[in-house]
Design an enzyme around this catalytic site. Structure first.
Site, PDB file in Angstrom:
ATOM      1  N   ARG A 137     -19.266  14.600  -0.368  1.00 46.79           N
ATOM      2  CA  ARG A 137     -18.851  15.834   0.332  1.00 46.79           C
ATOM      3  C   ARG A 137     -17.480  16.273  -0.177  1.00 46.79           C
ATOM      4  NH1 ARG A 137     -18.780  18.726   5.514  1.00 46.79           N
ATOM      5  NH2 ARG A 137     -16.773  18.440   6.559  1.00 46.79           N
ATOM      6  N   HIS A 172     -15.133  22.786   9.188  1.00 45.42           N
ATOM      7  CA  HIS A 172     -13.870  22.291   9.719  1.00 45.42           C
ATOM      8  C   HIS A 172     -13.402  23.183  10.866  1.00 45.42           C
ATOM      9  CE1 HIS A 172     -12.669  20.046   5.771  1.00 45.42           C
ATOM     10  NE2 HIS A 172     -13.413  19.317   6.571  1.00 45.42           N
ATOM     11  N   TYR A 181      -7.816  19.589   0.432  1.00 41.68           N
ATOM     12  CA  TYR A 181      -8.483  19.705  -0.863  1.00 41.68           C
ATOM     13  C   TYR A 181      -7.609  20.369  -1.916  1.00 41.68           C
ATOM     14  CZ  TYR A 181     -12.490  17.929   1.516  1.00 41.68           C
ATOM     15  OH  TYR A 181     -13.317  17.106   2.225  1.00 41.68           O
ATOM     16  N   LYS A 213     -19.865  18.708  13.992  1.00 44.47           N
ATOM     17  CA  LYS A 213     -19.034  18.170  15.068  1.00 44.47           C
ATOM     18  C   LYS A 213     -18.843  19.206  16.169  1.00 44.47           C
ATOM     19  CE  LYS A 213     -16.383  14.839  12.304  1.00 44.47           C
ATOM     20  NZ  LYS A 213     -15.026  14.436  11.856  1.00 44.47           N
ATOM     21  N   ARG A 232     -22.006  16.383   6.035  1.00 42.28           N
ATOM     22  CA  ARG A 232     -21.602  15.037   6.420  1.00 42.28           C
ATOM     23  C   ARG A 232     -22.865  14.181   6.465  1.00 42.28           C
ATOM     24  NH1 ARG A 232     -18.965  18.576  10.102  1.00 42.28           N
ATOM     25  NH2 ARG A 232     -16.671  18.530   9.954  1.00 42.28           N
ATOM     26  N   HIS A 279     -19.398  10.010   1.951  1.00 44.57           N
ATOM     27  CA  HIS A 279     -18.443  11.066   2.312  1.00 44.57           C
ATOM     28  C   HIS A 279     -17.706  11.581   1.072  1.00 44.57           C
ATOM     29  CE1 HIS A 279     -16.718  13.301   5.592  1.00 44.57           C
ATOM     30  NE2 HIS A 279     -15.496  13.081   5.143  1.00 44.57           N
TER      31      HIS A 279
END
Length: 293
Positions: free
Chosen positions: A242, A265, A274, A171, A148, A239
């Site tokens: 990515r 994730h 995806y 994250k 990211r 983004h």
């Protein structure tokens, strides 16, 4: 005989702005179309003075004319951006005109050569060699390692020296191990070798022009400028690089669980988008290859 304005503009882009041949051709083509339209629309030869009188209504008429050629919103937005660049070069002030709304949907990947061209142009536009190396390294981290933008600019000198992998904190402070392609590793090392701010372990690896932490917004701004010059979609954001990393891996047979780990994730559902992206990309390829599909 004076050269046509579009040709003079193309010379400016190639000589003064050092734009790629692809970009020069695309922008010159837009200028040629605009001049031809204005000559018919206004009933007079187009000069720099004429361009200075172009109104918002004239541009709306031009875009409506281009719509007749089958232009969709994304392409119309790129056309308007190119027109503004031409008018600015001619010394005219582009009328305030809201561009076509580009529908946001499933993220679409960009082709590998487009990702490289984008990173190259961003670095070429940099004001200093070390900034060029910085931007090249950051964008390769997004496309070549799937980081990211916040993760890339948040790296510290502690990641050096580099090995085959890199530890990344994403994250929720979740740490993951990301493999580094040789090209990505070389780009980071090249930047680290010439940055004037050093690479202390507890300091930001990537610095802004004045030495502070590199803001993600600076990279986003550079990408916006480069994508317009290259005629890429407004969806081409940091983004999106990515997204492209993930989609291209999936297309090469990557397992969803492995992809989930690489992207950081929290749940598999975030990664499953995806599969839709890859299907959409394949459909695009099919439609382009088979016009009657």
């Amino acid at each position: 005989m004076t050269e046509p304005l579009p040709l003079l503009y193309a010379h400016h882009l190639a000589r003064d702005r050092r734009r790629s041949a692809h970009t020069v051709r695309a922008y010159e083509a837009t200028a040629v179309r605009l001049v031809a339209f204005l000559q018919a629309h206004l009933g007079e030869a187009v000069t720099p003075e004429t361009l200075g009188r172009v109104s918002a209504a004239d541009l709306r008429a031009y875009l409506a004319h281009r719509r007749g050629d089958g232009l969709v919103n994304a392409s119309a937005a790129r056309e308007l951006s190119a027109v503004r660049g031409f008018l600015k070069w001619a010394g005219a002030e582009a009328p305030r005109l809201k561009g076509p709304r580009v529908k946001k949907g499933v993220p679409r990947p960009i082709a590998p050569h487009e990702a490289v061209a984008l990173a190259e142009l961003v670095s070429e536009e940099a004001s200093e060699p070390w900034i060029a190396a910085r931007d090249w390294a950051v964008l390769l981290l997004l496309y070549g390692a799937g980081l990211r933008i916040g993760e890339a600019v948040g790296l510290t000198g502690a990641v050096l020296p580099l090995g085959a992998t890199m530890s990344v904190t994403g994250k929720r402070d979740k740490t993951r191990i990301v493999p580094l392609l040789p090209q990505v590793r070389a780009a980071i090392e090249a930047y680290a070798a010439i940055t004037p701010w050093g690479t202390a372990r507890d300091a930001p690896l990537f610095r802004g022009a004045k030495g502070g932490p590199l803001p993600a917004g600076a990279i986003r701004k550079s990408v916006r400028s480069a994508r317009a010059a290259l005629g890429l979609s407004e969806r081409t954001t940091p983004h999106a690089l990515r997204h492209s990393f993930a989609t291209h891996l999936l297309g090469r047979g990557a397992d969803l669980r492995a992809l989930q780990e690489l992207l950081g994730h929290a749940s598999l559902s975030s990664t499953q988008i995806y599969t839709a992206v890859d299907a959409a990309h394949l459909l695009d390829v099919y439609r382009n290859a088979h016009p009657r599909a």
